[in-house]
Design an enzyme around this catalytic site. Structure first.
Site, PDB file in Angstrom:
ATOM      1  N   GLU A   1      -9.991   5.769   2.811  1.00 29.80           N
ATOM      2  CA  GLU A   1     -10.731   4.640   3.340  1.00 29.80           C
ATOM      3  C   GLU A   1      -9.724   3.563   3.718  1.00 29.80           C
ATOM      4  O   GLU A   1      -8.607   3.556   3.221  1.00 29.80           O
ATOM      5  CB  GLU A   1     -11.689   4.101   2.277  1.00 29.80           C
ATOM      6  CG  GLU A   1     -11.090   3.075   1.285  1.00 29.80           C
ATOM      7  CD  GLU A   1     -10.040   3.652   0.341  1.00 29.80           C
ATOM      8  OE1 GLU A   1      -9.934   4.893   0.227  1.00 29.80           O
ATOM      9  OE2 GLU A   1      -9.312   2.849  -0.285  1.00 29.80           O
TER      10      GLU A   1
ATOM     11  N   SER B   1       1.819  -9.607  -0.806  1.00 30.62           N
ATOM     12  CA  SER B   1       1.513  -8.175  -0.754  1.00 30.62           C
ATOM     13  C   SER B   1       1.656  -7.565   0.632  1.00 30.62           C
ATOM     14  O   SER B   1       1.857  -6.362   0.759  1.00 30.62           O
ATOM     15  CB  SER B   1       0.097  -7.943  -1.278  1.00 30.62           C
ATOM     16  OG  SER B   1      -0.825  -8.730  -0.545  1.00 30.62           O
TER      17      SER B   1
ATOM     18  N   LYS C   1       0.817  -1.221   0.000  1.00 33.86           N
ATOM     19  CA  LYS C   1       0.000   0.000   0.000  1.00 33.86           C
ATOM     20  C   LYS C   1       0.851   1.271   0.000  1.00 33.86           C
ATOM     21  O   LYS C   1       0.466   2.287  -0.579  1.00 33.86           O
ATOM     22  CB  LYS C   1      -0.935   0.009   1.203  1.00 33.86           C
ATOM     23  CG  LYS C   1      -2.017  -1.063   1.164  1.00 33.86           C
ATOM     24  CD  LYS C   1      -3.040  -0.784   0.091  1.00 33.86           C
ATOM     25  CE  LYS C   1      -4.203  -1.769   0.139  1.00 33.86           C
ATOM     26  NZ  LYS C   1      -5.096  -1.595  -1.034  1.00 33.86           N
TER      27      LYS C   1
END
Lengths: 259, 394
Positions: free
Chosen positions: B107, B374, B85
């Protein structure tokens, strides 16, 4: 001339929003009839959506109540088919893009037209994406009503030039809901719209009191009230018909210049 | 066709109030994404702050154990803040600064994107508000604390199903409320144009590195790249630089929850149909009247009823394959990777590991598979323990 546009002739229009099926469709029918008798000029009928991203808490709750009651697009169409011949007020549908798209845009608008709906408002479809919906609206004689926001600035002329029915002027930033003050320069917004179109303008978002309505009607051709009415329905449920009718009468009286 | 389309998908289905904001963003991005100064600054942040390039690790024990294809793990879990991210967030935060914005909103589902956004905001001196489903604030309490520690305000969202979908809706509502000084740091390759393109470009560093690292290690391209897909940002990042190489299978692993034959699933491409929601045309889990379905997955980060428009298009064209992985398979993979390689993956990433466990034995020993890891799984330990019937007090 589309009946929506006609509703503005010779007067300041009062436009009321309710969510279909809140709390049930029988109450919706009663509300439509009572508001019609009370002098409302256009009714916006909301088809509830699971995730109404342009709505504040009051209308979100109405969407939730209606869906929890099991209302569907088809049941709403049936309800309109029943009530339409019994009232004079033009009816416009307000919902989200996916409700129309998922039903099949062509089929949705064909049915809406058959049962006597005059307009469609989709708050999550801007000018750039209206080709998905506006041509089908035109084909079935339904006014595709466009919104102009306080942030629209240089986009106003482009939007207003292709607008139909009336131009929906969003009074404030943010989502729907009652506001104690409206601080945006809606007067300027309306002036810029009138430079490019002779369509009527109506101001919505945040209006709840007769004073606010009168003040806004000085700037535009009509006012739209949603949350204030939906709040009454939230409070009174199936007993909301009398208080809503009284509210509509008071607002309409104020707009006519009465006390 | 309008802007930002991937086949029929994408577009800009948002309230008029937000249109000038996304147009302003598009203009700024068009200007900066080829700007050498901007890219030098971002490159230095990725190197010096995130720790890129992330490792491409040959999972020898897993390879030997599963048989078949040789497995590599792309270690996005080793990035600062523990997931991919941060790649996107630093890009967008830098863009926000260049645009003169002083506040970011975001969000978050699992909390990884929220933590990354709060981190970037702290680093760049931006005010930060995070919207997180109330349900998720409970599932991921540690991440809520981290965001607050980093100086962000966390707003629990109670509308709808109180999960990621509702967090996105609430952040959009907040953006319409305050636009002038605020940039919405969207966390995935979704939403209105230009977000799916911006987020993809910032995440594409993953496949750029995999390609270089694989050529250096093996002298050839991999045969398959696997990644989990919620909105799809780590997957598109891992796929992007292989899109033109038809020999590389691209496999997105969706969250099946309790199974794609149940209502408790979040496998959008497997069970959804085309719709319009959250700014985009794409596949969505929905009922026959277009009401968005209340999806479910054990993974808060994959618990979303839609998928990014580029994935929808890659599915339509058949360039990428999308498979569904159940909670149970993902939890087994979570435990398997911990035991076998000593690496605890995020429960999201464990969905890709789970499918790799099925796929590897069907491939030849001279074939190579890359699994995009990830994120790391620290945040999930308590929830997985609970899934196995064990209560942990943190």
């Amino acid at each position: 001339m589309n009946s929506i546009r006609k509703a503005f002739q010779g007067q300041k229009a009062f436009i009321a929003f309710i969510t279909c099926g809140d709390p049930d469709l029988d109450t919706t029918v009663a509300l439509i009839r009572a508001m019609d008798e009370a002098g409302v000029d256009i009714i916006e009928l909301g088809i509830p959506f699971s995730d109404p991203t342009a709505e504040g808490p009051v209308i979100q709750a109405a969407n939730r109540r209606a869906l929890a009651g099991g209302v569907t697009t088809d049941k709403i169409f049936d309800m309109i088919r029943r009530v339409r011949p019994t009232v004079r007020v033009p009816l416009a549908l307000m919902t989200y893009a996916n409700v129309v798209f998922s039903y099949g845009t062509e089929q949705f608008l064909q049915t809406a037209s058959e049962i006597g709906v005059s307009g469609l408002i989709l708050p999550d479809v801007p000018f750039e994406e209206k080709a998905d919906f506006a041509p089908a609206c035109r084909k079935y004689g339904i006014a595709y009503i466009s919104l102009v926001a306080p942030t629209s600035h240089d986009r106003i002329a482009m939007i207003a030039r292709e607008a139909e029915g009336f131009v929906y002027c969003v009074s404030s930033l943010g989502v729907t809901g009652v506001r104690s003050q409206i601080t945006s320069d809606v007067g300027d917004m309306v002036r810029r719209i009138r430079e490019v179109t002779d369509l009527p303008t109506a101001i919505g978002f945040g209006i709840s009191t007769p004073d606010q309505a009168v003040c806004m009607a000085e700037k535009a051709d009509g006012v739209i009230v949603g949350s204030a009415i939906v709040k009454l329905i939230g409070e009174y449920g199936s007993e909301a018909v009398a208080p809503v009718a009284a509210y509509v009468r008071a607002m309409k009286t104020a707009l006519r210049g009465g006390a | 066709m309008t802007k930002g389309r991937f086949g029929i998908h994408g577009g800009q289905y948002i309230p008029e109030t937000l249109m000038n904001a996304v147009l302003e963003l598009e203009e700024a991005y068009d200007h900066y994404h080829n700007d050498p100064q901007f890219n030098a600054e971002l490159g230095e942040l990725l190197r010096g702050y995130v720790g890129r390039p992330s490792l491409l690790y040959h999972a020898a024990k897993m390879t030997a154990d599963l048989g078949g294809a040789k497995s590599y793990l792309k270690r996005e879990d080793l990035n600062h803040t523990g997931a991919h991210k941060i790649n996107n967030v630093l890009g967008q935060a830098l863009l926000a600064v260049k645009m003169g914005k002083t506040r970011v909103i975001a969000e978050t589902g699992a909390g990884q994107h929220g933590v990354a956004a709060a981190t970037a905001a702290a680093l760049m001196g931006l005010s930060c508000d995070i919207y997180m489903g109330a349900e998720d604030t409970k599932r991921q309490a540690l991440n809520v604390y981290k965001m607050r520690l980093l100086g962000a305000r966390v707003h629990p969202v109670t509308s709808g199903t109180a999960t990621l979908k509702d967090a996105v809706s609430e952040t959009m509502r907040e953006w319409t409320n305050r636009i002038a000084d605020t940039h919405y740091v969207l966390g995935s390759v979704m939403g209105p144009h230009p977000f799916p393109t911006i987020v993809r470009d910032f995440q594409a560093v993953i496949s750029k590195e995999i390609r270089e690292q694989m050529l250096a290690a093996e002298g050839r391209l991999p045969d398959a790249v696997l990644a989990c897909v919620g909105g799809g940002s780590n997957a598109i990042g891992a796929f992007y630089h292989f899109l033109g190489d038809s020999s590389v299978r691209l496999i997105g692993c969706e969250a099946a929850g309790r199974g794609t034959d149940t209502f408790e699933t979040a496998a959008t491409i497997t069970t959804g149909r085309v719709g319009i929601f959250h700014g985009m045309k794409s596949y969505f889990c929905q009922d026959e009247y277009g009401q968005i379905a209340p999806v479910y997955s054990i993974s808060a980060g994959l618990d979303y009823p839609g998928v990014g428009p580029e994935h929808a298009c890659l599915h339509d064209t058949g360039r990428a394959e999308y498979v569904a992985v159940t909670d149970n398979e993902a939890v087994n993979a979570f435990e398997y990777l911990a035991r076998t390689e000593g690496i605890i993956p995020a429960i999201e990433s464990a969905h890709a590991v789970a499918y790799a466990m099925k796929l590897a034995p069907t491939m030849n020993r001279d074939q190579i598979m890359v699994i995009n890891l990830s994120g790391r799984g620290d945040k999930d330990c308590a929830a997985i323990a609970r899934y196995r019937g064990e209560e942990i007090v943190e």
